[in-house]
Write a protein that holds these residues in place. Structure first.
Motif, PDB file in Angstrom:
ATOM      1  N   ALA A   1      24.364  19.399  31.554  1.00  0.00           N
ATOM      2  CA  ALA A   1      25.322  19.600  30.459  1.00  0.00           C
ATOM      3  C   ALA A   1      26.165  18.352  30.193  1.00  0.00           C
TER       4      ALA A   1
ATOM      5  N   LEU B   1      27.923  33.391  27.628  1.00  0.00           N
ATOM      6  CA  LEU B   1      27.565  31.982  27.447  1.00  0.00           C
ATOM      7  C   LEU B   1      27.336  31.682  25.969  1.00  0.00           C
TER       8      LEU B   1
ATOM      9  N   VAL C   1      31.174  21.400  29.821  1.00  0.00           N
ATOM     10  CA  VAL C   1      31.278  22.857  29.905  1.00  0.00           C
ATOM     11  C   VAL C   1      32.758  23.214  29.807  1.00  0.00           C
TER      12      VAL C   1
ATOM     13  N   VAL D   1      25.763  28.523  24.221  1.00  0.00           N
ATOM     14  CA  VAL D   1      25.064  27.297  24.583  1.00  0.00           C
ATOM     15  C   VAL D   1      24.626  26.552  23.326  1.00  0.00           C
TER      16      VAL D   1
ATOM     17  N   ALA E   1      28.071  26.176  36.278  1.00  0.00           N
ATOM     18  CA  ALA E   1      27.635  24.999  35.533  1.00  0.00           C
ATOM     19  C   ALA E   1      26.715  24.120  36.379  1.00  0.00           C
TER      20      ALA E   1
ATOM     21  N   PHE F   1      23.424  24.618  34.542  1.00  0.00           N
ATOM     22  CA  PHE F   1      23.460  23.580  33.517  1.00  0.00           C
ATOM     23  C   PHE F   1      23.813  22.220  34.105  1.00  0.00           C
TER      24      PHE F   1
ATOM     25  N   VAL G   1      28.893  25.745  26.432  1.00  0.00           N
ATOM     26  CA  VAL G   1      28.114  24.694  27.086  1.00  0.00           C
ATOM     27  C   VAL G   1      27.526  23.776  26.029  1.00  0.00           C
TER      28      VAL G   1
END
Length: 228
Positions: A18, A66, A21, A68, A11, A15, A42
């Motif tokens: 984000a 993932l 997560v 997202v 993460a 990300f 995410v």
């Protein structure tokens, strides 16, 4: 490496922007196996590029899936869970562990949806399931030996789904079909597992759920078609 630590590292690297997560799936439970992967949801800020998407990759030796989203796409895909009565994304969000950010409100809403169960089947949905299972039982009675094993397997799976549907429970794909049966009724789940490969036992379970739903349905079943 610890899956939570790996997810935090992923993460932070992939990300950093984000909102939150969540790590989900069997990797954090007693159902973990050597083949378990990291299912990671995410949530990105609204307007971020790269959302929505599903992506498979390997990270630090782990297979990773993932999911997202931004807020709008998350709401859209959560809503898409419900008509099919397979709350895959709801489970991932509700049952996962937050590794970064604050997902408390989203998780609470997903848990409420899971606890409430699916909307009741309408009459057309009930009739479609009854008809399909009735048709499978007819095939099971008349299929030649080479085909009967295939029909029996298909009837075995559809019987489990019908049981969950008619008892107003969530259904699932793959391993989640058994997990939902166990959540509904552990003793029934054991009977269903024991029936695998036995045509008479599968027929008995199918007839049992049809009785629960009002009996077999063939004559009188009618569905209006669509014009192209």
């Amino acid at each position: 490496m610890d899956p939570l630590q790996t997810t935090r590292q992923l993460a932070a690297e992939l990300f950093p922007q984000a909102v939150w997560v969540i790590l989900s799936g069997s990797v954090l439970t007693s159902a973990r196996t050597a083949g378990s992967d990291l299912d990671i949801v995410v949530l990105l800020p609204d307007g971020s590029t790269g959302a929505p998407r599903r992506e498979s990759l390997r990270y630090d030796g782990w297979p990773v899936e993932l999911f997202v989203h931004d807020q709008a796409s998350l709401a859209h895909y959560l809503a898409m869970d419900l008509p099919g009565r397979r709350p895959v994304l709801h489970r991932m969000v509700a049952l996962g562990t937050v590794v970064t950010g604050d997902a408390a409100g989203t998780q609470a809403a997903a848990r409420r949806t899971l606890q409430a169960g699916p909307a009741p089947l309408d009459q057309a949905e009930q009739d479609t399931i009854r008809y399909a299972l009735t048709d499978l039982l007819d095939d099971l009675a008349h299929a030649p030996d080479g085909e009967q094993a295939v029909v029996a397997t298909y009837a075995w799976l559809r019987t489990a789904e019908a049981t969950l549907n008619f008892r107003n429970h969530w259904i699932g794909n793959g391993k989640w079909l058994l997990r939902e049966l166990r959540d509904l009724d552990p003793a029934y789940a054991d009977r269903w597992l024991a029936a695998r490969g036995s045509t008479p036992a599968i027929r008995g379970l199918a007839e049992e759920v049809l009785t629960l739903a009002g009996g077999p349905l063939f004559a009188g079943y009618r569905v209006a078609g669509e014009r192209g």
